[in-house]
Design a protein around this motif. Structure first.
Motif, mmCIF file in Angstrom:
data_model
loop_
_atom_site.group_PDB
_atom_site.id
_atom_site.type_symbol
_atom_site.label_atom_id
_atom_site.label_comp_id
_atom_site.label_asym_id
_atom_site.label_seq_id
_atom_site.Cartn_x
_atom_site.Cartn_y
_atom_site.Cartn_z
ATOM 1 N N ARG A 323 35.425 37.976 -76.376
ATOM 2 C CA ARG A 323 34.420 38.730 -75.294
ATOM 3 C C ARG A 323 35.416 37.681 -73.924
ATOM 4 O O ARG A 323 34.674 37.614 -72.629
ATOM 5 C CB ARG A 323 33.231 36.816 -75.390
ATOM 6 N N THR A 324 36.789 37.226 -74.296
ATOM 7 C CA THR A 324 37.272 37.345 -72.799
ATOM 8 C C THR A 324 37.713 38.537 -72.125
ATOM 9 O O THR A 324 37.930 39.138 -72.800
ATOM 10 C CB THR A 324 38.694 35.813 -73.470
ATOM 11 N N ALA A 325 37.635 38.224 -70.922
ATOM 12 C CA ALA A 325 37.886 39.398 -70.083
ATOM 13 C C ALA A 325 39.291 39.465 -70.573
ATOM 14 O O ALA A 325 40.391 38.636 -70.756
ATOM 15 C CB ALA A 325 37.862 38.889 -68.392
ATOM 16 N N ALA A 326 39.901 40.722 -69.501
ATOM 17 C CA ALA A 326 41.462 41.573 -70.114
ATOM 18 C C ALA A 326 42.465 40.645 -69.933
ATOM 19 O O ALA A 326 43.655 40.630 -70.098
ATOM 20 C CB ALA A 326 41.096 42.742 -69.972
ATOM 21 N N ARG A 327 41.860 41.050 -68.207
ATOM 22 C CA ARG A 327 43.249 40.908 -66.972
ATOM 23 C C ARG A 327 42.505 40.426 -65.633
ATOM 24 O O ARG A 327 41.253 40.643 -65.408
ATOM 25 C CB ARG A 327 44.102 41.236 -67.215
ATOM 26 N N TYR A 328 43.466 40.416 -64.578
ATOM 27 C CA TYR A 328 42.953 40.219 -63.106
ATOM 28 C C TYR A 328 43.575 41.253 -62.514
ATOM 29 O O TYR A 328 44.662 41.676 -62.989
ATOM 30 C CB TYR A 328 43.158 38.533 -62.774
ATOM 31 N N LEU A 329 42.706 42.284 -62.049
ATOM 32 C CA LEU A 329 43.227 42.772 -61.402
ATOM 33 C C LEU A 329 44.293 42.958 -59.864
ATOM 34 O O LEU A 329 44.306 41.965 -59.796
ATOM 35 C CB LEU A 329 41.625 43.308 -61.019
ATOM 36 N N GLY A 330 44.834 43.710 -59.931
ATOM 37 C CA GLY A 330 45.752 42.890 -58.863
ATOM 38 C C GLY A 330 46.987 43.048 -59.310
ATOM 39 O O GLY A 330 47.340 42.450 -60.162
ATOM 40 N N ASP A 331 48.287 43.398 -58.319
ATOM 41 C CA ASP A 331 49.758 42.886 -58.515
ATOM 42 C C ASP A 331 50.124 41.162 -58.112
ATOM 43 O O ASP A 331 49.090 40.617 -57.659
ATOM 44 C CB ASP A 331 50.892 43.944 -57.661
ATOM 45 N N HIS A 332 50.656 41.096 -58.754
ATOM 46 C CA HIS A 332 51.728 39.562 -58.612
ATOM 47 C C HIS A 332 50.177 38.562 -59.217
ATOM 48 O O HIS A 332 50.049 37.665 -58.574
ATOM 49 C CB HIS A 332 52.010 39.321 -57.501
ATOM 50 N N GLN A 333 49.083 39.192 -60.226
ATOM 51 C CA GLN A 333 48.132 37.863 -60.607
ATOM 52 C C GLN A 333 48.775 37.303 -61.751
ATOM 53 O O GLN A 333 49.547 37.645 -62.503
ATOM 54 C CB GLN A 333 46.479 38.569 -60.744
ATOM 55 N N PRO A 334 47.955 36.168 -61.922
ATOM 56 C CA PRO A 334 48.576 35.084 -62.691
ATOM 57 C C PRO A 334 48.006 35.565 -64.147
ATOM 58 O O PRO A 334 47.267 36.720 -63.965
ATOM 59 C CB PRO A 334 47.605 33.762 -62.179
#
Lengths: 465, 80
Positions: A323-334
């Motif tokens: 159920r965890t999100a895939a990632r943060y959107l955008g460049d240079h995200q942790p």
């Protein structure tokens, strides 16, 4: 119950059946799911949105709900604009999510620079038969508060959002669901999806409606399952209309549920199962606790296998699940998760006997009634005042909203200038904060101090956890 | 200053600071109809803790007040 990954939201909610008997009730309008079989909230213009990255920026939750139902599987990406998103953040959101279409329920939506298409969304449906079968594994983007002051954009899909619903057992039975949350936040979206995928109906809240009116309306629709933060529930219990609802199931999430609020809810709704859940936008739903006690059983930790695995490292709860999100959107995200796939929730827990209790947040993040505040974003505004040398924003416990924001400020020159001037500077700082920040992030108390505690690392001491 | 006067003062000050229109205050006034939202009420409770040295709502058996009269009574009881 259909698995969400078998198709788009429309397909899955349709499979639960009884569409004409199921409704979405808003404060001002309502729609049955049966109405959507030959009707469209998007003026039948679904084809124009196919494959696009769509910003859903509506004033009303009902129109947002209808757009989500119609667009999952059709759009490439859906960005759920929360009700309090500052207008100044829109260009950032549009650029980061590569938005190429706007869905809005405003009578004359202002054009967004760089967004070529705007489609109106109405609760009064237009006759249209739309092809809504899933072609795209649509990304659902939820916005949360970020350290820099810019929103973090969290990438989910229906399958991760619905992961906790499939195995929800008796909770997934058809019913009338409701929540004090806005459905464009993770906690509210969970309830919306539970209602739809479980074959139920839903009463949507409205920012324009009083707590009392909302409870009365939810009661009139026979609400069976209802959720909110502990702060939402404290407010509900202060309402003369608290007993207008007689739910079977009461859920708390988004903040620490203390024993007091659990006991009060048990007393007010003796017939209801009362559960508190742990979830975050990034980590997803981790667990529900239904024994009426604060904290959670220690046996949930370090259990192997299953949909959710939890461990405690450096004092904070870490979660790995489908159920965890895939990632943060955008460049240079942790990275959202560590190499092993565990998300650090930042929630610090402490073991007492055979239970763990939440004791606060690492990094000093403040939770005001379920809304996160990063101290750094408030400090940045305060530090912009020419007379401020440095500041530290911290939490103050509060029995109504869980916490409030408090600021300690060191002025230039260290010591305190003449008394009259200090009061004036304090007012100026607070005015700046009110202009730049949503209300819940503005310090409620500002203390002028001569020095702030520093750690040996040279960092400010943040001792809120 | 009596507890009641202090409470009324804080309602008025917080309403002004938060730019809310305060309903005419009476014992029967339902708090949620006072014009103050949860955040405002939270600030009132914090300020009263600073002024009076008590936060009666933090106790485990604290009740949830519905009217302004209930709210004042909780503080008066806590002071005894």
């Amino acid at each position: 119950m259909p698995a969400a990954d078998e198709g788009a939201l429309w397909t899955s909610l349709s499979a639960a059946g009884r569409l004409p008997d199921r409704a979405l009730w808003g404060a001002e309008a309502s729609v049955t799911l049966g109405d959507l079989v030959h009707g469209s909230s998007l003026a039948g213009r679904l084809d124009e949105l196919r494959g696009r990255s769509v910003l859903i920026a509506t004033t009303d939750q009902l129109t947002a709900a209808l757009a989500l139902i119609e667009l999952d599987g059709v759009a490439r990406r859906l960005v759920l604009c929360p009700p309090d998103l500052p207008v100044d953040d829109l260009p950032f959101v549009v650029a980061t999510a590569e938005i190429d279409a706007l869905v809005s329920d405003r009578p004359a939506p202002a054009a967004l620079p760089g967004v070529p298409l705007a489609v109106p969304c109405r609760a009064s449906l237009a006759p249209a038969t739309c092809e809504r079968t899933g072609r795209h594994p649509t990304e659902w983007i939820l916005l949360t508060s970020g350290t820099s002051g810019r929103p973090k954009m969290v990438v989910h899909q229906l399958v991760s959002l619905a992961g906790a619903i499939r195995n929800a057992g008796p909770l997934s039975r058809a019913g009338v669901w409701s929540t004090f949350y806005d459905i464009r936040r993770y906690g509210g979206l969970q309830i919306f999806l539970r209602a739809l995928l479980g074959g139920g109906s839903m009463v949507l809240s409205s920012a324009r409606e009083s707590t009392s009116d909302f409870l009365t309306r939810a009661g009139a629709h026979g609400v069976t399952h209802i959720s909110g933060t502990p702060s939402h529930w404290r407010r509900a219990l202060m309402s003369p209309s608290a007993r207008r609802i007689a739910p079977q199931y009461v859920r708390l999430s988004g903040e620490i549920a203390d024993q007091s609020i659990l006991d009060h809810l048990r007393a007010c709704y003796p017939g209801a199962g009362i559960a508190h859940a742990f979830a975050s936008t990034e980590a997803g739903v981790a667990f529900d606790v239904g024994d009426g006690l604060a904290g959670f059983p220690a046996s949930l930790i370090d259990r192997r296998g299953g949909d959710v695995e939890m461990k405690i490292e450096e004092g904070s709860l870490r979660i790995r699940s489908t159920r965890t999100a895939a990632r943060y959107l955008g460049d240079h995200q942790p990275a959202l998760a560590d190499r092993d796939g565990f998300v650090d929730t930042g929630d610090v827990v402490e073991r007492r006997g055979d239970r763990y209790h939440f004791v606060g947040r690492r990094g000093g993040i403040i939770n005001v009634g379920g809304l996160k505040v990063h101290p750094e974003e408030v400090e940045a505004v305060i530090n912009g005042h020419p007379h401020v040398r440095m500041s530290r924003v911290r939490t103050r416990k509060n029995p109504i909203t869980g916490a409030l924001v408090v600021a300690d400020v060191v002025l230039n020159g260290g010591g305190e200038p003449a008394d009259g001037r200090v009061a004036e500077i304090e007012r100026e700082i607070l005015r700046r904060c009110r202009e730049a920040l949503p209300r819940h992030k503005v310090p409620t108390v500002l203390n002028v101090v001569s020095v702030l505690p520093m750690a040996e690392s040279g960092k400010l001491v943040r001792r809120d956890a | 200053m009596s507890v009641k006067v202090e409470i009324v003062t804080q309602f008025e000050e917080v309403a002004k600071q938060q730019e809310k229109t305060l309903a005419p205050l009476s014992d029967e006034l339902v708090l949620l109809d006072s014009g103050l939202d949860s955040l405002c009420l939270a600030i009132v409770v914090a300020r009263l803790e600073d002024k009076l040295g008590i936060d009666p709502f933090t106790a485990d058996d604290a009740e949830f007040p519905v009217t302004l009269g209930d709210f004042i009574r909780v503080y008066e009881d806590a002071r005894r």
